[in-house]
Each structure stands twice: as C-alpha cells, then as structure tokens.
Design a protein around this motif. Structure first.
Motif, PDB file in Angstrom:
ATOM      1  N   LEU A 294       0.837  -1.207   0.000  1.00  0.00           N
ATOM      2  CA  LEU A 294       0.000   0.000   0.000  1.00  0.00           C
ATOM      3  C   LEU A 294       0.864   1.246   0.000  1.00  0.00           C
ATOM      4  CD1 LEU A 294      -3.100  -0.921   2.201  1.00  0.00           C
ATOM      5  CD2 LEU A 294      -2.636  -1.417  -0.202  1.00  0.00           C
ATOM      6  N   PHE A 295       0.511   2.273   0.805  1.00  0.00           N
ATOM      7  CA  PHE A 295       1.216   3.554   0.686  1.00  0.00           C
ATOM      8  C   PHE A 295       1.800   4.027   2.011  1.00  0.00           C
ATOM      9  CE2 PHE A 295      -3.180   4.577   1.779  1.00  0.00           C
ATOM     10  CZ  PHE A 295      -3.033   5.538   2.772  1.00  0.00           C
ATOM     11  N   LYS A 296       2.685   4.995   1.900  1.00  0.00           N
ATOM     12  CA  LYS A 296       3.209   5.672   3.083  1.00  0.00           C
ATOM     13  C   LYS A 296       2.378   6.925   3.328  1.00  0.00           C
ATOM     14  CE  LYS A 296       8.061   4.228   2.484  1.00  0.00           C
ATOM     15  NZ  LYS A 296       7.936   3.503   1.209  1.00  0.00           N
ATOM     16  N   GLY A 297       2.075   7.207   4.584  1.00  0.00           N
ATOM     17  CA  GLY A 297       1.272   8.377   4.921  1.00  0.00           C
ATOM     18  C   GLY A 297       1.896   9.673   4.443  1.00  0.00           C
ATOM     19  N   SER A 298       3.226   9.747   4.503  1.00  0.00           N
ATOM     20  CA  SER A 298       3.919  10.973   4.078  1.00  0.00           C
ATOM     21  C   SER A 298       3.754  11.207   2.577  1.00  0.00           C
ATOM     22  CB  SER A 298       5.403  10.886   4.438  1.00  0.00           C
ATOM     23  OG  SER A 298       5.997   9.735   3.849  1.00  0.00           O
ATOM     24  N   ASP A 299       3.761  10.128   1.784  1.00  0.00           N
ATOM     25  CA  ASP A 299       3.552  10.263   0.342  1.00  0.00           C
ATOM     26  C   ASP A 299       2.139  10.754   0.046  1.00  0.00           C
ATOM     27  OD1 ASP A 299       6.108   9.402  -0.347  1.00  0.00           O
ATOM     28  OD2 ASP A 299       5.512   7.299  -0.508  1.00  0.00           O
ATOM     29  N   ALA A 300       1.158  10.188   0.742  1.00  0.00           N
ATOM     30  CA  ALA A 300      -0.232  10.594   0.531  1.00  0.00           C
ATOM     31  C   ALA A 300      -0.431  12.066   0.879  1.00  0.00           C
ATOM     32  CB  ALA A 300      -1.174   9.722   1.362  1.00  0.00           C
ATOM     33  N   GLN A 301       0.172  12.512   1.975  1.00  0.00           N
ATOM     34  CA  GLN A 301       0.047  13.909   2.382  1.00  0.00           C
ATOM     35  C   GLN A 301       0.678  14.835   1.347  1.00  0.00           C
ATOM     36  OE1 GLN A 301      -1.384  15.385   5.538  1.00  0.00           O
ATOM     37  NE2 GLN A 301      -1.319  16.970   3.964  1.00  0.00           N
ATOM     38  N   ARG A 302       1.853  14.449   0.847  1.00  0.00           N
ATOM     39  CA  ARG A 302       2.541  15.279  -0.147  1.00  0.00           C
ATOM     40  C   ARG A 302       1.711  15.395  -1.430  1.00  0.00           C
ATOM     41  NH1 ARG A 302       5.865  13.605  -4.032  1.00  0.00           N
ATOM     42  NH2 ARG A 302       6.115  11.543  -3.066  1.00  0.00           N
ATOM     43  N   LEU A 303       1.135  14.273  -1.870  1.00  0.00           N
ATOM     44  CA  LEU A 303       0.334  14.292  -3.090  1.00  0.00           C
ATOM     45  C   LEU A 303      -0.970  15.062  -2.881  1.00  0.00           C
ATOM     46  CD1 LEU A 303       0.846  10.644  -4.416  1.00  0.00           C
ATOM     47  CD2 LEU A 303       1.955  12.748  -5.196  1.00  0.00           C
ATOM     48  N   PHE A 304      -1.557  14.932  -1.693  1.00  0.00           N
ATOM     49  CA  PHE A 304      -2.769  15.709  -1.402  1.00  0.00           C
ATOM     50  C   PHE A 304      -2.460  17.202  -1.453  1.00  0.00           C
ATOM     51  CE2 PHE A 304      -5.348  18.090   1.644  1.00  0.00           C
ATOM     52  CZ  PHE A 304      -6.620  17.836   1.150  1.00  0.00           C
ATOM     53  N   ASP A 305      -1.344  17.603  -0.856  1.00  0.00           N
ATOM     54  CA  ASP A 305      -0.953  19.015  -0.873  1.00  0.00           C
ATOM     55  C   ASP A 305      -0.744  19.497  -2.302  1.00  0.00           C
ATOM     56  OD1 ASP A 305      -1.061  19.029   1.878  1.00  0.00           O
ATOM     57  OD2 ASP A 305       1.107  18.771   2.153  1.00  0.00           O
ATOM     58  N   TRP A 306      -0.142  18.651  -3.131  1.00  0.00           N
ATOM     59  CA  TRP A 306       0.096  19.027  -4.535  1.00  0.00           C
ATOM     60  C   TRP A 306      -1.232  19.211  -5.254  1.00  0.00           C
ATOM     61  CZ3 TRP A 306      -1.076  16.845  -9.280  1.00  0.00           C
ATOM     62  CH2 TRP A 306      -0.423  17.414 -10.384  1.00  0.00           C
ATOM     63  N   LEU A 307      -2.173  18.274  -5.043  1.00  0.00           N
ATOM     64  CA  LEU A 307      -3.484  18.381  -5.690  1.00  0.00           C
ATOM     65  C   LEU A 307      -4.242  19.609  -5.223  1.00  0.00           C
ATOM     66  CD1 LEU A 307      -4.561  14.630  -5.490  1.00  0.00           C
ATOM     67  CD2 LEU A 307      -4.116  15.918  -7.589  1.00  0.00           C
ATOM     68  N   THR A 308      -4.033  19.999  -3.984  1.00  0.00           N
ATOM     69  CA  THR A 308      -4.730  21.154  -3.431  1.00  0.00           C
ATOM     70  C   THR A 308      -4.165  22.471  -3.945  1.00  0.00           C
ATOM     71  OG1 THR A 308      -5.241  19.921  -1.408  1.00  0.00           O
ATOM     72  CG2 THR A 308      -5.383  22.321  -1.287  1.00  0.00           C
ATOM     73  N   ASN A 309      -2.836  22.491  -4.150  1.00  0.00           N
ATOM     74  CA  ASN A 309      -2.180  23.755  -4.499  1.00  0.00           C
ATOM     75  C   ASN A 309      -1.835  23.922  -5.967  1.00  0.00           C
ATOM     76  OD1 ASN A 309      -2.097  24.518  -1.742  1.00  0.00           O
ATOM     77  ND2 ASN A 309      -0.293  23.216  -1.422  1.00  0.00           N
TER      78      ASN A 309
END
Length: 310
Positions: A294-309
C-alpha cells in the motif's frame, strides 16, 4: 467492547505474498527472493489505509486454517483492531512476482474457499451488532456466498443508520443499488454496465452516475479513471481530480487505498472536494511502493498538498 466509527468488512480476504526474480523461463526452476507477507483483501486494505492516515477502524473478516491465523497476526502487527469470523475453508493466498530484468509484475489470485450458509449468517450477524457510522464492504465474494450478500449488508446498514460504502463489481454491485448505498466506487467500464450500455466516454460519466443517483442507488458515486484520476458525482456536484504523475512500481491495493483515503476524509468531516483529493492521493501513493505494501502516509500527504495547491 470498544465502539468504532468505521467498520470494514472483508468476506474473501487473502494472505498476500510478494517476491522478486530475474528472468521468467518456462520449465526452469525460478529462484525468488525471500517473500514478503501482507494481510490483504478489500476491507483489510481499507483499514490499513485508514491507519496510515492516523485513523482507526475495526476490520471484520473471515479467517480459516493456518493461513487465516497468519492473516490475523499480520493485521494485529499493523495495530489494527479486528474481529475474525472463523470459517472452515482455509483463507486464500495471492501472489505477486516482479521480474527484475524487465520490471514486469505478475499477479496471481486464487479463489476463496466455500463459505457455508451458516457462516454467511454469522458474518451478517456480526455486522448487525456493530452499528458504525461508516460501514465499508469491499472486495470479491467467496465461493458459496450469495450474490445478494452486499445487498443484505445494505439492508443492515439502513436499519443501523450506517453510511454504507461498497467497492465491488458485477451482480453483487448491481443488487446493492436496489437497496441503496451511501457511496460506490465503480470504474468506467463497471459504470457502463450498471446503466446497461457497452461503454462510456469521459463526457458521459457525469450523466451516467446521476442516472443511478436519481433512482436511489447511491448518494455519492466515485468513478475511478485509472491513470487519469477520478470523478466524484452527487445529485448537485461534479468533481474531477487528475492523478498526479508518479513513478509507478505496483498497482496492487491502489483502489483499496483510494477508498480508505475517502472514508477517512469523510470520517473527519472533510468537504467532498477534499474527500476525492484524499482518495486520489492515497491511490496514487500506493502505486509508488512495491508489491502489496500500500502507501506511506507521508507520500499521501505530499500528493494531497500538490493536488490542493496545483
């Protein structure tokens, strides 16, 4: 007994095994690296995703034989609360092997053992007693389980005032729509089948999803577009989120990770725009890791921030 806002249900879990080798040659012994073992199956993966985001859930799943015991140990190792429903048939295995010479991934899935009518009833009774805020039914059905199983789960959810999220396909998904769910996650091909057409173009997805919503099949439909991203549709909203461009190493569990991200976001009272972004972020992050991790939480957070900004 502790109460949980999120319950995940997996009736056909799997002990996931992954490994590496160099060169696939017929009729020759293939030397593999030491295998990695992970607890797998739709709902279990959703619980793992929620845990990686700092949330908690109770994973309910069937467990049979020595492989079932190993599955339980792996879930416990993830610090995920669980309730195992014992069954006679052994828990199934799935196998992922990567050829390091070509970076090709080979995925082998075995069918689950047969579940008896009595065992199916025990699973349904376990769910009926829990009454969570969110109930996630995810994954394929074991042999012997009736195709209207998730529809029965939907009826239980209605009586318990639980918001049902269903991630399955085929007849099992079609029957759920007769009772209704809070959220479903078909891909484009599955969505086409649900409305009785052969295929859908991108510009037709919104109207197709709204057809199902208008009939009471679901309140929210998230349509997975694979590498293109996903769209979230309600009777009043349409949100498209493109998938970020990441180096893909495995697609195993990406869909389950997407569901986990969305359910976690819903449990945190996030907006629908944030819900679909978290789903895409977690699904994309899962493709960045090998095998069944599955995924690392830090990767998910970074990608979420990218999608948001972006």
């Amino acid at each position: 007994m502790n109460t949980y806002d999120i319950i995940t249900l997996t009736v056909n879990p799997a002990l996931d095994k992954s490994t590496h080798f160099k060169g696939l040659v017929a009729e020759q012994k293939i030397r593999c690296s030491e295998p990695r073992f992970d607890a797998g199956g739709g709902g279990i993966n959703v619980s793992k995703a929620i845990s990686r985001l700092g949330g908690s859930s109770l994973a309910v799943f069937t467990s049979g034989g020595p492989l079932g015991k190993m599955l339980e140990e792996l879930v416990a190792k993830e610090s995920i609360a669980y309730q195992a429903v014992p069954v006679q048939s052994w828990t199934r295995e799935s196998f992922v092997a990567v050829d390091d010479n070509t970076n090709s991934q080979y995925r082998f899935g075995f069918t689950g053992g047969e579940i008896t009518d009595e065992e199916e009833l025990t699973v349904l009774e376990a769910i009926a007693n829990l009454k969570p805020k969110f109930l996630v039914g995810s994954g394929s059905l074991s042999e012997g389980i009736s195709s209207d199983f998730y529809q029965k789960v939907a009826e239980i959810a209605k009586k318990s005032n639980s918001k049902l999220i269903v991630d399955t396909s085929g007849e099992a998904l079609e029957k759920v729509l007769q009772t209704g769910a809070f959220l479903i996650k078909p891909n484009v091909g599955e969505l086409a089948k649900l409305i009785g057409v052969e295929r859908l173009e991108m510009e037709e997805v919104n109207d197709a999803a709204k057809q199902i919503i208008a009939k009471g099949g679901a309140e929210i439909i998230v349509v997975s577009l694979g590498p293109q991203g996903a769209v979230l549709v309600t009777k009043d909203n349409y949100e498209f989120v493109p998938a970020p461009n990441v180096a893909k190493r495995s697609t195993v569990g990406a869909g389950d990770s997407m569901v986990g991200g969305m359910v976690w976001a819903l449990s945190q009272n996030k907006s629908l725009k944030e819900v679909i972004r978290w789903g895409v972020a977690c699904g994309s992050a899962a493709t960045m890791n090998e095998g069944t991790q599955l995924f690392k939480g830090s990767d998910a957070q970074r990608l979420f921030d990218w999608l948001t900004n972006k």
